[in-house]
Design a protein around this motif. Structure first.
Motif, short mmCIF file in Angstrom:
data_model
loop_
_atom_site.label_atom_id
_atom_site.label_comp_id
_atom_site.label_asym_id
_atom_site.label_seq_id
_atom_site.Cartn_x
_atom_site.Cartn_y
_atom_site.Cartn_z
N UNK A 199 -34.04 -55.90 3.10
CA UNK A 199 -32.90 -55.82 2.32
C UNK A 199 -34.03 -57.37 1.21
N UNK A 200 -35.04 -57.56 1.70
CA UNK A 200 -34.89 -58.65 0.84
C UNK A 200 -35.39 -60.21 1.59
N UNK A 201 -35.96 -61.01 1.32
CA UNK A 201 -36.42 -62.28 1.86
C UNK A 201 -34.37 -63.30 2.09
N UNK A 202 -34.31 -63.76 3.00
CA UNK A 202 -33.06 -64.81 3.18
C UNK A 202 -33.35 -66.53 2.72
N UNK A 203 -33.02 -66.48 2.70
CA UNK A 203 -32.41 -68.18 2.51
C UNK A 203 -31.86 -68.78 4.36
N UNK A 204 -32.36 -70.10 4.75
CA UNK A 204 -31.66 -71.17 6.28
C UNK A 204 -30.75 -71.63 5.40
N UNK A 205 -31.29 -72.47 4.28
CA UNK A 205 -30.52 -73.33 4.14
C UNK A 205 -29.23 -73.11 2.59
N UNK A 206 -29.32 -72.10 2.30
CA UNK A 206 -27.74 -71.77 0.89
C UNK A 206 -27.85 -70.15 1.47
N UNK A 207 -26.18 -70.18 0.63
CA UNK A 207 -25.70 -68.70 0.52
C UNK A 207 -26.36 -68.25 -0.74
N UNK A 208 -26.47 -66.57 0.08
CA UNK A 208 -27.09 -65.54 -1.06
C UNK A 208 -26.26 -64.65 -1.59
N UNK A 209 -26.50 -63.71 -2.17
CA UNK A 209 -25.79 -62.28 -3.04
C UNK A 209 -26.70 -61.92 -2.28
#
Length: 254
Positions: A199-209
């Protein structure tokens, strides 16, 4: 900057005052408005002239200590009282503005005028306050189910709020330092008994949709697993996890 002394007329042959004299006249306050404005402009443009002004201010400031205070003449205050309509001598017969009867009469006149205005309809009754707006209760959206992606030690690493109707995941990380080896977290959807789907890359410090592809919406269901792995920058090259799984959680409700 050359600022010409307005008092100097070339046709008259008079020489302008020296800079020192002009500075002294400025400090003494004997220049007219135009001359004073010219001197102020020169202070800002000519450092040497500004120093002369400062020297004159220091020189004349010392003289203030030698000036004896002068008492106000006795006739000044009675004149002021008379111009105000008061008695020239305090305690004498009060002037019209000090008389209690005058103010009582003015109060009575004002009250009578107000009553007459009401009687003849000139004063409108206070407007009726408008009715408070009706409150329309909007149906609240149902709470979105949240899946906790826990690390190996049981602490939460990410939270995933699932909106199946819109096909989105709101991924909220529990802030953590970046991977020391430069790897990045990648989110995976794992249907029961099937291979992981990225489902793709995600962050370690910010919210994302995260928008779930339409082809994977059917897999976003109860019993599936969400997982995070560490991958090279840019994501898993072959579309399958290559690094360690650092957090995961099962979808228990949709």
């Amino acid at each position: 900057m050359n600022i010409r002394d307005p008092r100097f007329d070339e046709d008259s042959g008079r020489e302008p005052p020296s800079a020192d004299v002009l500075a002294g006249e400025y400090v003494l306050g004997v220049l007219d408005a135009g001359e004073r404005r010219q001197a102020q402009l020169r202070i800002g443009a000519d450092p040497a002239f500004a120093r002369l002004v400062a020297a004159w201010e220091l020189r004349l400031a010392a003289m203030l200590d030698t000036i004896e205070p002068v008492a106000v003449p006795a006739h000044v205050w009675p004149r002021i009282r008379t111009r105000l309509g008061w008695s020239p001598v305090e305690g004498g017969r009060p002037g019209v503005w000090q008389r209690v009867g005058f103010w009582r009469g003015m109060t009575a006149i004002a009250a009578a005028a107000a009553l007459a205005a009401v009687f003849f309809g000139r004063v409108q009754p206070p407007p009726v306050p408008p009715a408070p707006p009706s409150v329309v209760m909007q149906p609240s959206e149902p709470a979105q189910p949240v899946t906790t992606l826990a690390r190996d030690d049981g602490t939460p690493g990410w939270l995933a709020a699932i909106d199946a109707a819109r096909g989105t995941l709101r991924i909220v990380p529990v802030p953590a330092p970046a991977d020391a080896q430069g790897r990045v977290p990648e989110l995976w959807l794992i249907p029961p008994g099937e291979a992981p789907r990225s489902l793709g890359l995600v962050s370690v410090d910010r919210t994302q949709l995260v928008v779930v592809p339409k082809t994977l919406l059917r897999a976003l269901a109860k019993g599936a697993t969400l997982a995070i792995s560490l991958e090279p920058p840019g994501g898993a090259p072959q579309g399958v996890p290559t690094g360690p799984i650092i957090a995961k959680g099962g979808i228990e409700a949709i």
